[in-house]
Design an enzyme around this catalytic site. Structure first.
Site, PDB file in Angstrom:
ATOM      1  CD  GLN A 192      37.308  41.588  35.637  1.00  0.00           C
ATOM      2  OE1 GLN A 192      36.317  41.029  36.122  1.00  0.00           O
ATOM      3  NE2 GLN A 192      37.400  42.906  35.584  1.00  0.00           N
TER       4      GLN A 192
ATOM      5  CG  HIS B 271      37.340  48.130  42.883  1.00  0.00           C
ATOM      6  ND1 HIS B 271      36.582  48.300  41.754  1.00  0.00           N
ATOM      7  CD2 HIS B 271      38.636  48.244  42.489  1.00  0.00           C
ATOM      8  CE1 HIS B 271      37.399  48.519  40.716  1.00  0.00           C
ATOM      9  NE2 HIS B 271      38.637  48.493  41.142  1.00  0.00           N
TER      10      HIS B 271
ATOM     11  CB  CYS C 296      40.804  51.582  32.814  1.00  0.00           C
ATOM     12  SG  CYS C 296      40.594  51.023  34.485  1.00  0.00           S
TER      13      CYS C 296
ATOM     14  CG  ASN D 298      39.654  43.679  31.208  1.00  0.00           C
ATOM     15  OD1 ASN D 298      40.672  43.118  30.813  1.00  0.00           O
ATOM     16  ND2 ASN D 298      39.339  44.902  30.856  1.00  0.00           N
TER      17      ASN D 298
END
Ligand code: PLP
Length: 375
Positions: A179, A199, A321, A150
């Site tokens: 991803q 999402h 995150c 990611n």
């Protein structure tokens, strides 16, 4: 605002939102209720599961709905380790995984006494098959490796890694495909479990998936009701799960067009940034074109992000995150790119909606910020 943070999340697709609103208003019953309202919701939920299974070429009993990819990763890793600890105590992952995998591994080590091997990656950011082979042991029960990183877009050789695991051990293979899906080809037949999130592909926040082969036993992390075959108690977020099939289908239909579009933009950015003093490109050329990671050597990540934000650009420094921690990419450090690049990195992530004008404006903004800091 020019949005270049699609790896972090995506805007919801209007068709998905429309379908969701209609379902939320009309089918408000509890999918586990026995009356007609409940049964109607349950029917739509199971239709969605079947459609998703068809898109992955698997059976519908192999699809578990979750609230997000972090939950899917926890469910797969903790659920498997705790249920199968009589078979062995050793787990393998890599040191460039998403925090929802790394923190789960840490918990398994610290609280539950498992032994976890964190595989290194090479300079391109991928796990080398030989390194994995050497790490496999008789007591290895699980290997969890991501498909696409990611932060850098590095693509692991999933087919080869899967073959190595299955030919040389009794371990099962879990793959975080967050991803990868809707961006590059994902073939779950090489995986025993696989994680997905809605999402990241223009779907709703609050919904995700775990693909799991039927022979694999997991300890449920949420005990209670019978939802998701007893794997995940709690009233189903049925409207979100119902539109996940549409979300996934549309993302897959658009995949080739998106890939060609972002590839051109990515190549253009690489060309432009490689001519700029003080900028280094961290993503290997073989990486997913949806992500480009660069370091501006004179400007730390946070300062760069804030300056770009003020100019109207949304990008990330590392995984979103982990964005509240001091920006220091564990992924770039693991690739051996050094402290300076790891603390000065920004991640640009693209989509079919990204235009060349946006990229030109962004490159100019990076140049201006770099020069303001004395290049
Ligand atoms: N795995 C990867 C590779 C990710 O990029 C992300 C989100 O950034 C996640 C897992 C977690 O996804 P979610 O936000 O759905 O929990």
């Amino acid at each position: 605002m020019i949005y270049l943070d699609y790896a972090s999340t995506t805007p919801v697709r209007q068709e998905v939102l429309k379908a969701y609103t209609t379902i939320l208003n009309t089918y408000y019953g509890n999918s586990d209720s026995l009356h007609t309202l409940g049964r109607d919701v349950s029917k739509l939920l199971e239709q969605s599961r079947t459609q998703i299974a068809q898109l992955f070429h698997v059976s519908s009993n192999e699809i578990i709905f979750t609230s997000c990819a972090s939950e899917s990763n926890n469910m797969a890793i903790k659920g498997f380790a705790l249920k199968n600890n009589h078979r062995g105590n050793h787990i393998i992952t890599s040191n460039v995984e998403h925090s929802s995998v790394l923190k789960t591994m840490q918990q398994l080590e610290e609280v539950f006494g498992f032994e976890v091997t964190y595989l290194p990656v090479n300079q391109s950011g991928i796990v080398e098959p030989e390194v994995l082979k050497k790490a496999l042991r008789k007591d290895t029960i699980l290997v969890s490796l991501m498909h696409v990183n990611n932060e850098t877009g590095a693509i692991n050789p999933i087919e080869t890694l899967s073959e190595i695991i299955h030919q040389n051990s009794r371990a099962v293979f879990h793959c975080d495909c967050v991803q990868a899906i809707g961006k590059i080809k994902v073939d779950v037949s090489f995986m025993d479990m696989a994680t997905f999130s809605a999402h990241k592909i223009y779907g709703l926040k609050g919904s995700g998936l775990l693909y799991k082969k039927p022979n694999i036993q997991l300890l449920p992390l949420l005990s209670g009701g019978q939802q998701e075959s007893g794997m995940r108690a709690g009233t189903s977020n049925a409207p979100a799960y119902i539109v996940l099939a549409k979300t996934l289908r549309l993302a897959l239909e658009e995949q080739e067009e998106s890939y060609c579009h972002v590839k051109k933009l990515n190549e253009y950015m690489r060309e432009q940034f490689s001519q700029m003093d003080g900028i280094v490109i961290n993503s290997d050329c073989s990486s997913s074109p949806f992500i480009l990671n660069i370091s501006c050597l004179q400007v730390g990540s946070e300062i760069m992000l804030n300056a770009l934000n003020k100019k109207g650009f949304a990008v990330s420094a590392q995984s979103t995150c982990s964005s509240k921690k001091k920006a220091r990419s564990h992924v770039l450090l693991a690739m051996g790119l050094g402290e300076q690049r790891a603390t000065h990195a920004i991640r640009i992530s693209l989509s079919l909606h990204t235009t060349k004008d946006e990229i030109d404006a962004f490159i100019k903004a990076v140049w201006e910020v770099s020069h303001a800091y004395g290049i």
